[in-house]
Design a protein around this motif. Structure first.
Motif, mmCIF file in Angstrom:
data_model
loop_
_atom_site.group_PDB
_atom_site.id
_atom_site.type_symbol
_atom_site.label_atom_id
_atom_site.label_comp_id
_atom_site.label_asym_id
_atom_site.label_seq_id
_atom_site.Cartn_x
_atom_site.Cartn_y
_atom_site.Cartn_z
ATOM 1 N N PRO A 1 -87.961 109.078 41.090
ATOM 2 C CA PRO A 1 -87.837 110.529 40.873
ATOM 3 C C PRO A 1 -87.626 110.919 39.419
ATOM 4 O O PRO A 1 -88.087 111.985 38.996
ATOM 5 C CB PRO A 1 -86.624 110.899 41.743
ATOM 6 N N HIS A 2 -86.947 110.071 38.641
ATOM 7 C CA HIS A 2 -86.718 110.392 37.231
ATOM 8 C C HIS A 2 -87.985 110.273 36.390
ATOM 9 O O HIS A 2 -88.001 110.742 35.245
ATOM 10 C CB HIS A 2 -85.639 109.478 36.650
ATOM 11 N N GLN B 1 -83.867 105.994 29.289
ATOM 12 C CA GLN B 1 -82.812 105.320 30.034
ATOM 13 C C GLN B 1 -83.417 104.364 31.061
ATOM 14 O O GLN B 1 -84.447 104.661 31.673
ATOM 15 C CB GLN B 1 -81.892 106.340 30.707
ATOM 16 N N VAL B 2 -82.763 103.219 31.219
ATOM 17 C CA VAL B 2 -83.286 102.162 32.086
ATOM 18 C C VAL B 2 -82.765 102.369 33.496
ATOM 19 O O VAL B 2 -81.823 103.134 33.744
ATOM 20 C CB VAL B 2 -82.878 100.779 31.548
ATOM 21 N N SER C 1 -81.701 96.709 37.335
ATOM 22 C CA SER C 1 -80.880 95.680 36.696
ATOM 23 C C SER C 1 -81.202 95.485 35.230
ATOM 24 O O SER C 1 -80.747 94.505 34.627
ATOM 25 C CB SER C 1 -81.057 94.349 37.433
ATOM 26 N N ALA C 2 -81.976 96.369 34.631
ATOM 27 C CA ALA C 2 -82.370 96.219 33.230
ATOM 28 C C ALA C 2 -81.203 96.552 32.312
ATOM 29 O O ALA C 2 -80.374 97.420 32.606
ATOM 30 C CB ALA C 2 -83.556 97.123 32.920
ATOM 31 N N GLU C 3 -81.150 95.860 31.182
ATOM 32 C CA GLU C 3 -80.140 96.133 30.172
ATOM 33 C C GLU C 3 -80.566 97.324 29.316
ATOM 34 O O GLU C 3 -81.759 97.533 29.090
ATOM 35 C CB GLU C 3 -79.932 94.900 29.288
ATOM 36 N N PRO C 4 -79.613 98.104 28.835
ATOM 37 C CA PRO C 4 -79.971 99.264 28.015
ATOM 38 C C PRO C 4 -80.710 98.850 26.741
ATOM 39 O O PRO C 4 -80.470 97.779 26.179
ATOM 40 C CB PRO C 4 -78.610 99.902 27.697
ATOM 41 N N ALA D 1 -74.077 107.815 28.925
ATOM 42 C CA ALA D 1 -74.146 108.000 30.379
ATOM 43 C C ALA D 1 -75.539 108.471 30.757
ATOM 44 O O ALA D 1 -76.115 109.340 30.094
ATOM 45 C CB ALA D 1 -73.101 109.020 30.841
ATOM 46 N N PRO D 2 -76.134 107.937 31.818
ATOM 47 C CA PRO D 2 -77.500 108.334 32.187
ATOM 48 C C PRO D 2 -77.531 109.723 32.811
ATOM 49 O O PRO D 2 -76.549 110.207 33.383
ATOM 50 C CB PRO D 2 -77.924 107.258 33.186
ATOM 51 N N TYR D 3 -78.701 110.341 32.728
ATOM 52 C CA TYR D 3 -78.930 111.625 33.390
ATOM 53 C C TYR D 3 -79.316 111.381 34.850
ATOM 54 O O TYR D 3 -79.872 110.341 35.201
ATOM 55 C CB TYR D 3 -80.039 112.411 32.694
ATOM 56 N N ASN D 4 -79.073 112.379 35.677
ATOM 57 C CA ASN D 4 -79.367 112.282 37.111
ATOM 58 C C ASN D 4 -80.553 113.150 37.527
ATOM 59 O O ASN D 4 -80.597 113.624 38.661
ATOM 60 C CB ASN D 4 -78.134 112.677 37.929
ATOM 61 N N GLY D 5 -81.463 113.392 36.642
ATOM 62 C CA GLY D 5 -82.642 114.168 36.983
ATOM 63 C C GLY D 5 -82.919 115.244 35.951
ATOM 64 O O GLY D 5 -82.242 115.350 34.910
#
Length: 518
Positions: free
Chosen positions: A336-337, A406-407, A410-413, A423-427
């Motif tokens: 979705p992102h 943003q990853v 299990s990927a590393e940043p 902090a990642p975004y949620n959409g």
């Protein structure tokens, strides 16, 4: 006029119908005269019943080969020659087309890299404030230490104190202890501000040091861990990937458009205008199919140019790691992102480009203006639609770049060369809201005047009125992230103006080239 006695003389055998032969060579005069006489007699057969003409003495229409833009780069290619296409000339034309495309991409790439870095750069609203408070504490401690040193120098009992001093005791200093940096439970230093030099990673460009695309270009070129070659991110990375991404778009989109037109409107002639939904759908499908390339391109641009801090060694390695750690092809296409921003970005761009010029002309009562009859007026309408469309498309593009940076899984940043949001975004909605509420737009960030300054005597100094006026003037942009959504707007407006001027100066013979955007 008397009617013929019989219709038998007007009958023509269908097997002896008109046949077409190539035109004769003008060097042979006798052959030309006989062919002209034969043509005259053939025309007489159609009008009267005098005689009939053999099929071999008629005229043949010549056909013109289809237009191909690649062969325009080499006019010596003669497709109508009996020997066919010259392989050497065809190879030169293909090489010239590839070099032209690669060169144009290489010229535009520094601006694209700088714009993308500005779009993904995270500029928090409290940037600079925590650092100023820390400096104020150091100033207070320094003033107190200076006052203590002066008191010790003026005291007369220093020698007596040293006489009765215990030699085995731990020596103490007259200065109070300097406040240490904050650490967590594991002993790691806590970063209190993005402007702190001691806690900022060495591969990150200082936040807020550039306010525009040109400023970011200079900052990247002068930064120790980037350099001027980082504007291209290596031949095997962003530059070559952008070239491989541009060519499929130019090839896939017309094919999809033709397929959709043949599927839904098979009886449409070239003289009819297809509905606007067809080109919009073709651009949307093309952008969706090539979205993994765009994701890899964004990751390669934001990562550090220094080898020891790089996450991906090239496009192929980036593609493999994303497939392995972030959900495979399904995650690259249908997360979705990534899916929703891709559909919005690739759907709004062609819709604005194709529909907005006609809406502008209709709104101002210029419905009679078309691209063929009024090229200058239509160009002005396209320029206005391009500028207005950026107000809608540029925030969507910025949010899409941030979500691509943003990853997932299990990927590393990625260790980006600019400050990324921890902090990642949620959409899309979450990213839009946090950019507006937690970031600032007054770039470049300069150290704000300290609100509390201590003199050498320990007294608090007042802040000048000019500095207070400066804070009030910058307060609006400092407390909103609206400008962060429109990074690169000036460059895009300038590109649209340049395209309009070039079309105005170089147009005339071919006006159907369409509107281009860098």
């Amino acid at each position: 006029m008397s009617n013929p006695s019989s219709l038998r003389d007007l009958y023509v055998d269908p097997n002896q119908a008109w046949s077409f032969v190539p035109p004769v060579n003008p060097a042979n005069a006798s052959t030309s005269s006989s062919a002209a006489a034969a043509s005259t007699s053939a025309a007489a057969v159609g009008a009267s019943n005098s005689s009939r003409l053999p099929a071999a003495s008629a005229y043949q229409w010549s056909t013109r080969p289809s237009h191909n833009s690649i062969f325009d780069l080499s006019p010596s290619l003669d497709l109508s020659a009996p020997s066919g296409v010259n392989p050497a000339q065809l190879f030169k034309a293909l090489v010239a087309s590839a070099v032209l495309q690669y060169t144009s991409t290489a010229i535009v790439m520094p601006w694209e890299v700088s714009k993308l870095l500005l779009q993904v750069q995270w500029v928090p609203r409290d940037a600079g404030e925590v650092a100023d408070e820390f400096d104020d504490e150091v100033d207070v401690v320094g003033a107190a230490a200076a006052a203590a040193a002066d008191d010790d120098a003026l005291s007369d009992d220093s020698e007596n104190d040293s006489y009765f001093h215990d030699p085995n005791a731990t020596p103490t200093s007259g200065r109070p202890p300097v406040p240490r940096a904050r650490v967590d439970e594991q002993g790691y230093v806590i970063r209190r501000s993005v402007l702190e030099e001691g806690t900022r990673p060495e591969y990150i460009i200082p936040v807020g040091s550039a306010d525009g695309v040109w400023g970011m270009m200079k900052r990247v070129g002068r930064f120790r861990f980037e350099g001027w070659l980082a504007l291209w991110k290596g031949k095997q990375c962003s530059d070559s990937l952008s070239f491989t991404q541009t060519k499929p778009k130019n090839l896939v989109q017309p094919m999809i458009n033709g397929f959709l037109q043949g599927l839904f409107f098979p009886s449409m002639t070239p003289f009819h205008q297809p509905p606007i939904i067809l080109p919009v759908a073709s651009h949307l499908i093309t952008g969706f199919l090539l979205s993994p390339l765009d994701l890899v391109r964004t990751r390669l641009i934001i990562q550090s140019y220094t080898t020891r801090y790089q996450r991906y060694s090239g496009p192929i390695d980036a593609f493999r790691q994303i497939l392995r750690d972030e959900g495979g092809l399904r995650g690259m296409y249908f997360h979705p992102h990534l899916l929703v921003p891709t559909l919005l970005d690739n759907g709004l761009r062609p819709l604005v480009t194709l529909a907005l010029p006609g809406m502008i002309t209709s709104y101002f009562g210029w419905g009679h203006i078309t691209e063929d009859t009024h090229p200058i007026g239509w160009g002005m309408a396209e320029l206005g639609s391009s500028c207005l469309g950026l107000l809608v498309t540029l925030p969507i593009e910025t949010i899409r770049r941030r979500l691509q940076a943003q990853v997932r899984g299990s990927a590393e940043p990625v260790k980006g060369c600019v400050e990324l949001r921890p902090a990642p975004y949620n959409g899309i909605v979450d990213a839009f809201w946090h950019i507006l509420t937690e970031e600032r737009s007054d770039l470049p960030i300069t150290r704000s005047p300290r609100r509390r300054r201590m003199s050498s005597k320990g007294k608090e100094a007042s802040v000048p009125r000019e500095e207070e006026k400066t804070d009030e003037y910058q307060s609006w942009w400092r407390h909103t992230g609206l400008g962060q959504l429109y990074r690169g707007l000036g460059m895009r407006l300038g590109a649209s103006a340049i395209v309009f001027v070039l079309a105005l100066v170089g147009g005339g013979e071919e006006n159907g080239g369409g509107w281009a955007e860098i």
